[in-house]
Design a protein around this motif. Structure first.
Motif, mmCIF file in Angstrom:
data_model
loop_
_atom_site.group_PDB
_atom_site.id
_atom_site.type_symbol
_atom_site.label_atom_id
_atom_site.label_comp_id
_atom_site.label_asym_id
_atom_site.label_seq_id
_atom_site.Cartn_x
_atom_site.Cartn_y
_atom_site.Cartn_z
ATOM 1 N N LEU A 144 81.229 -4.802 6.800
ATOM 2 C CA LEU A 144 82.191 -5.489 5.936
ATOM 3 C C LEU A 144 82.602 -6.853 6.491
ATOM 4 O O LEU A 144 83.342 -7.586 5.845
ATOM 5 N N GLY A 145 82.116 -7.186 7.685
ATOM 6 C CA GLY A 145 82.367 -8.514 8.240
ATOM 7 C C GLY A 145 83.678 -8.656 8.977
ATOM 8 O O GLY A 145 84.261 -9.749 8.999
ATOM 9 N N THR A 146 84.160 -7.582 9.596
ATOM 10 C CA THR A 146 85.433 -7.662 10.307
ATOM 11 C C THR A 146 85.401 -8.739 11.385
ATOM 12 O O THR A 146 84.379 -8.957 12.042
ATOM 13 N N LYS A 147 86.518 -9.430 11.550
ATOM 14 C CA LYS A 147 86.631 -10.480 12.563
ATOM 15 C C LYS A 147 86.925 -9.898 13.942
ATOM 16 O O LYS A 147 86.527 -10.451 14.962
ATOM 17 N N ARG A 148 87.680 -8.806 13.961
ATOM 18 C CA ARG A 148 87.974 -8.090 15.202
ATOM 19 C C ARG A 148 87.955 -6.596 14.904
ATOM 20 O O ARG A 148 88.025 -6.183 13.746
ATOM 21 N N ILE A 149 87.878 -5.798 15.964
ATOM 22 C CA ILE A 149 87.951 -4.347 15.831
ATOM 23 C C ILE A 149 89.131 -3.852 16.650
ATOM 24 O O ILE A 149 89.218 -4.113 17.856
ATOM 25 N N GLY A 150 90.059 -3.167 15.983
ATOM 26 C CA GLY A 150 91.225 -2.635 16.664
ATOM 27 C C GLY A 150 90.903 -1.348 17.400
ATOM 28 O O GLY A 150 90.319 -0.431 16.827
ATOM 29 N N HIS A 151 91.258 -1.279 18.670
ATOM 30 C CA HIS A 151 91.072 -0.118 19.548
ATOM 31 C C HIS A 151 89.619 0.003 20.012
ATOM 32 O O HIS A 151 89.309 -0.265 21.154
ATOM 33 N N GLY A 152 88.718 0.476 19.146
ATOM 34 C CA GLY A 152 87.303 0.561 19.512
ATOM 35 C C GLY A 152 87.008 1.513 20.652
ATOM 36 O O GLY A 152 86.033 1.319 21.384
#
Length: 446
Positions: free
Chosen positions: A195-203
């Motif tokens: 979906l083109g996320t700019k960042r990933i939270g937690h991961g």
């Protein structure tokens, strides 16, 4: 902080007057901790109200905002601009609009359209959209694929900053409690990237997906590490083993964030930084890189980032100067240093071997010139931390080629050579082996 007070607090800050005071206090508290830039996440359902006892159905609240909460954002925007005028060293503030993973498809569809509208209305203030709340209990990103696809088909531009991989369950175990959503939580990592996320939270789950780590590196997608939250919720049992330090060392972009600090009962912006510094073995260079990442992988535009780097560089240089001045003023001469070992303990006579000196109480070398002595020859050392100093072995002049090694006693000075601490350690100088040298070959095979 109790859940009741947390909910009450969330409602209180939407009062027309309190919103302004709350934002002013938040920005001031951030700058007091030398935090120059903020991005927060907030629900799409925030609307300003005033107290009106005649409004019994809404418990005395008369909402003066529209359904999109634009008046609240206008108030926030005004506060931020005024704050920057008064404090030009402050960089700025942006907000990520968030929806809940437990919401219905219709609610998420409405949230997305509202977020698009607010992003267009306040492009300098609204950063994008996220889905929050516990992943293992909520719906997956795939469950809302139609809602995201509809937005894409309509050519609506909306950056994403998705929570993904906040789980420590294995990939093949269906953790969702919702039978209509047959996707495991780690699958959100793949869908967030698609979906083109700019960042990933937690991961957290990225540690089990080395291929995705490579994708994040190549696409320059940062991981938002949340040290305190991850331990409080049980995803990480020991801060020293947090997977984010592996991502960071491996070259995956990483930033340090705070996840619901009020819920966990702490008020400071830098608590997560402290936890990371103490548990991850970070040094000053690491802290600089992580701070730089906060700007590089922020939602700011290219022009905004150029301005941000200029302000941050100035603040960083001031911090270094003040820290050095404070360190140089420390009285550390009452503690005797201990030199435990050196590695390697041999090197070529041509010099240049990087020797690591291990021990304790090396802080007395701060703001002093360190000298390492190899027999009668010295070289300048470098203070790394209180337990480590490095120095290069000097050139050891010799005549001819010999199979013999020359051992030299090792000692070290923490005060420009005024006092040397002797040790029982030795460093051996060996002769460089030259290719096709018959005398050396004779020594080796003879």
């Amino acid at each position: 902080m109790s859940p009741l007070f947390n909910l009450a607090g969330s409602s209180l800050v939407d009062h027309a007057n309190i919103t302004i005071k709350h934002m002013e206090a938040m920005l001031k508290a951030a700058l007091d901790e030398n935090v120059q830039y903020l991005e927060t996440k907030s629900s799409t359902y925030r609307k300003l109200y005033v107290l009106d006892p005649t409004q019994t159905e809404t418990h005395g609240k008369r909402f003066i905002d529209n359904e999109n909460g634009e008046m609240e954002l206008e108030s926030v925007d005004s506060v931020v601009k005024d704050f920057i005028m008064k404090h030009p060293e402050f960089i700025g503030y942006k907000r990520v609009i968030s929806g809940s993973r437990g919401a219905s498809k219709q609610n998420i569809r409405n949230d997305l359209l509202k977020a698009v509208h607010l992003y267009q209305r306040f492009p300098h203030l609204i950063a994008g959209y996220d889905l929050v709340a516990e992943e293992d209990r909520g719906y997956s990103l795939m469950f809302f694929q139609e809602e995201f696809s509809t937005l894409l088909a309509a050519h609506h531009k909306l950056p994403y900053f998705f929570h993904a991989g906040e789980t420590n369950w294995p990939d093949d175990l269906l953790t969702s409690m919702r039978p209509e959503d047959p996707f495991s939580t780690p699958a959100n990592l793949y869908d967030a990237i698609v979906l083109g996320t700019k960042r990933i939270g937690h991961g957290i789950a990225l540690a089990n997906h080395p291929y995705l780590m490579e994708v994040l590196k190549s696409k320059k997608i940062a991981v938002e590490a949340n040290p305190v939250s991850n331990m409080m919720l049980g995803y990480v049992q020991d801060q020293r083993h947090h997977p984010a330090i592996t991502y960071f060392r491996y070259g995956v972009p990483a930033v340090i964030s705070a996840d619901d600090p009020a819920t966990f009962g702490y008020d400071y912006f830098t608590t997560d930084w402290y936890e990371a510094f103490m548990g991850w073995g970070l040094d000053l260079a690491d802290l600089r890189q992580l701070a730089n990442n906060s700007l590089q992988y922020s939602a700011m535009s290219s022009d905004e980032k150029m301005n941000a780097y200029a302000k941050w560089d100035s603040a960083w240089n001031k911090f270094i100067q003040e820290t050095k001045k404070e360190a140089c003023g420390l009285n550390v001469h009452g503690t005797q240093p201990f030199i435990g070992s050196i590695f390697p303990n041999e090197g070529y006579v041509s010099g240049g071997t990087k020797v690591q000196v291990f021990g304790r109480n090396f802080e007395r070398s701060i703001c002093q010139t360190v000298l390492c002595k190899f027999g009668n020859d010295t070289s300048t050392g470098r203070y790394v931390n209180n337990n480590l100093i490095t120095c290069n072995s000097p050139v050891k002049l010799s005549h001819g080629i010999s199979s013999q090694t020359n051992s030299a006693p090792f000692s070290i000075s923490f005060n420009n050579g005024n006092t040397f601490y002797s040790t029982n350690l030795t460093f051996s100088f060996i002769h460089n082996i030259k290719e096709n040298d018959p005398s050396i070959i004779g020594v080796i095979i003879g």
